[in-house]
Design a protein around this motif. Structure first.
Motif, short mmCIF file in Angstrom:
data_model
loop_
_atom_site.label_atom_id
_atom_site.label_comp_id
_atom_site.label_asym_id
_atom_site.label_seq_id
_atom_site.Cartn_x
_atom_site.Cartn_y
_atom_site.Cartn_z
N THR A 154 0.84 -1.19 0.00
CA THR A 154 0.00 0.00 0.00
C THR A 154 0.88 1.25 0.00
N ASP A 155 0.24 2.41 0.11
CA ASP A 155 0.98 3.67 0.19
C ASP A 155 1.19 4.12 1.63
N ASP A 156 0.80 3.28 2.58
CA ASP A 156 0.92 3.62 3.99
C ASP A 156 2.08 2.85 4.59
N VAL A 157 3.10 3.56 5.06
CA VAL A 157 4.29 2.91 5.59
C VAL A 157 3.98 2.06 6.83
N ARG A 158 2.86 2.31 7.47
CA ARG A 158 2.48 1.52 8.64
C ARG A 158 2.18 0.07 8.27
N ASP A 159 1.93 -0.18 6.98
CA ASP A 159 1.66 -1.54 6.52
C ASP A 159 2.93 -2.27 6.08
N LEU A 160 4.08 -1.65 6.25
CA LEU A 160 5.33 -2.26 5.79
C LEU A 160 5.68 -3.49 6.63
N LYS A 161 6.11 -4.55 5.93
CA LYS A 161 6.56 -5.77 6.59
C LYS A 161 8.09 -5.84 6.48
N PRO A 162 8.81 -5.58 7.57
CA PRO A 162 10.28 -5.58 7.50
C PRO A 162 10.82 -6.96 7.14
N LEU A 163 11.98 -6.98 6.50
CA LEU A 163 12.64 -8.23 6.14
C LEU A 163 13.92 -8.40 6.97
N ASN A 164 14.32 -9.65 7.10
CA ASN A 164 15.57 -10.01 7.77
C ASN A 164 15.64 -9.43 9.18
N ASP A 165 16.68 -8.65 9.48
CA ASP A 165 16.88 -8.16 10.85
C ASP A 165 16.42 -6.73 11.04
N ARG A 166 15.45 -6.30 10.24
CA ARG A 166 14.99 -4.91 10.34
C ARG A 166 13.70 -4.82 11.15
N VAL A 167 13.48 -3.61 11.71
CA VAL A 167 12.27 -3.34 12.49
C VAL A 167 11.68 -2.01 12.03
N LEU A 168 10.36 -1.93 12.09
CA LEU A 168 9.63 -0.69 11.75
C LEU A 168 9.28 0.01 13.05
N ILE A 169 9.63 1.30 13.11
CA ILE A 169 9.46 2.07 14.35
C ILE A 169 8.69 3.35 14.05
N LYS A 170 7.73 3.66 14.92
CA LYS A 170 7.09 4.97 14.87
C LYS A 170 7.86 5.89 15.81
N VAL A 171 8.42 6.94 15.25
CA VAL A 171 9.28 7.84 16.03
C VAL A 171 8.43 8.70 16.96
N ALA A 172 8.91 8.89 18.17
CA ALA A 172 8.21 9.72 19.14
C ALA A 172 8.15 11.16 18.64
N GLU A 173 7.11 11.85 19.02
CA GLU A 173 6.93 13.23 18.58
C GLU A 173 7.99 14.13 19.21
N VAL A 174 8.33 15.17 18.47
CA VAL A 174 9.34 16.13 18.95
C VAL A 174 8.78 16.93 20.11
N GLU A 175 9.63 17.14 21.12
CA GLU A 175 9.21 17.94 22.27
C GLU A 175 8.97 19.39 21.85
N GLU A 176 7.79 19.91 22.21
CA GLU A 176 7.44 21.29 21.85
C GLU A 176 7.90 22.30 22.88
N LYS A 177 8.17 21.82 24.11
CA LYS A 177 8.55 22.72 25.19
C LYS A 177 9.76 22.16 25.93
N THR A 178 10.50 23.05 26.58
CA THR A 178 11.60 22.63 27.43
C THR A 178 11.04 22.14 28.75
N SER A 179 11.91 21.60 29.61
CA SER A 179 11.46 21.14 30.93
C SER A 179 10.93 22.29 31.77
N GLY A 180 11.35 23.52 31.43
CA GLY A 180 10.88 24.70 32.15
C GLY A 180 9.62 25.30 31.59
#
Length: 253
Positions: A154-180
């Motif tokens: 499909t055109d949706d990367v979420r449907d990708l089936k990794p081969l061999n020793d690979r893994v599909l990861i959804k990257v965490a969202e970027v932090e919009e604010k500092t700890s302060g």
């Protein structure tokens, strides 16, 4: 370098700054130098542009050898999402295509390992992998099976089936604010190296040609190496990455 000795009487006012307090008996030493010679005949290495190898029309078939596969590439996107025509330089290089021929596989230990993808399979491959070919009027790529990232029908990367020793990861969202609590500008937002595993491959082959299970599983939150793997933008606007399990640094909990 040479040194020239001048007296006050030999200095003309033209072209020189005023030397206040210079007596007739004073001497000024001026070091003269010659600028470095430039060799205008110096030759520079030519810019090398990697072009596709053209297979002449007299050859009508191409059989990959060993663990190689022949992929017919998808055409580059000629329009943006908004329908704007893109110039050639801005068209993204496709990373996917259809498998049109496969090799006979390879032998590992005493076992014969066949190619894990079949003719007709839609695959995604690593950037800069393989050899580009112009064959039967279309662009193709011949590459090793290990350079195939996964199967994507499909055109949706979420449907990708990794081969061999690979893994599909959804990257965490970027932090919009500092700890302060301060809002971060786009330039200061650090690219995250944390994500959730969505799918895993069947594992690498051992010395006997048998599959070894991976050390991470679906649903795990992991820390991965920066600048590793192949990045994708999902239809949902989220960032995804496919990388080898060896690029996973740790499992978080």
């Amino acid at each position: 370098m040479t040194t020239t000795q001048l007296t006050a009487s030999t200095i003309s006012a033209k072209g020189f700054a005023l030397f206040e307090g210079l007596r007739s008996s004073s001497t000024v030493k001026i070091a003269s130098f010659a600028p470095p010679r430039q060799n205008i005949s110096r030759s520079f290495p030519a810019l090398v542009v990697k072009a596709a190898t053209t297979i002449t029309p007299k050859y009508t078939s191409l059989k990959p050898l060993g663990d190689r596969v022949l992929v017919k590439l998808r055409p580059a996107e000629e329009k943006s999402v908004g329908g704007i025509l893109l110039p050639t330089t801005a068209q993204s290089k496709p990373q996917g295509g259809e498998v049109v021929a496969v090799g006979e596989g390879r032998e590992i230990g005493k076992n014969k390992v066949e190619i894990s993808v079949k003719v007709g399979t839609q695959i995604v491959y690593s950037k800069y992998a393989g050899t580009e070919l112009e064959f039967n009027g279309a662009k193709h790529l011949i590459l090793k099976e290990d350079d195939i990232v996964g199967i994507l029908d499909t055109d949706d990367v979420r449907d990708l089936k990794p081969l061999n020793d690979r893994v599909l990861i959804k990257v965490a969202e970027v932090e919009e604010k500092t700890s302060g609590g301060l809002l971060l500008s786009a330039a200061s937002k650090e690219k995250p190296s944390i994500g959730t595993v969505l799918a895993v491959g069947p594992g690498p082959l051992d010395e006997e040609g048998n599959r070894k299970s991976l050390s991470v599983s679906t649903g795990s939150t992991i820390l991965f190496s920066k600048y590793a793997g192949n990045e994708f933008k999902g239809v949902d606007g989220s960032d995804y990455i496919v990388l080898r399990v060896s690029d996973v640094i740790a499992v978080l909990s």
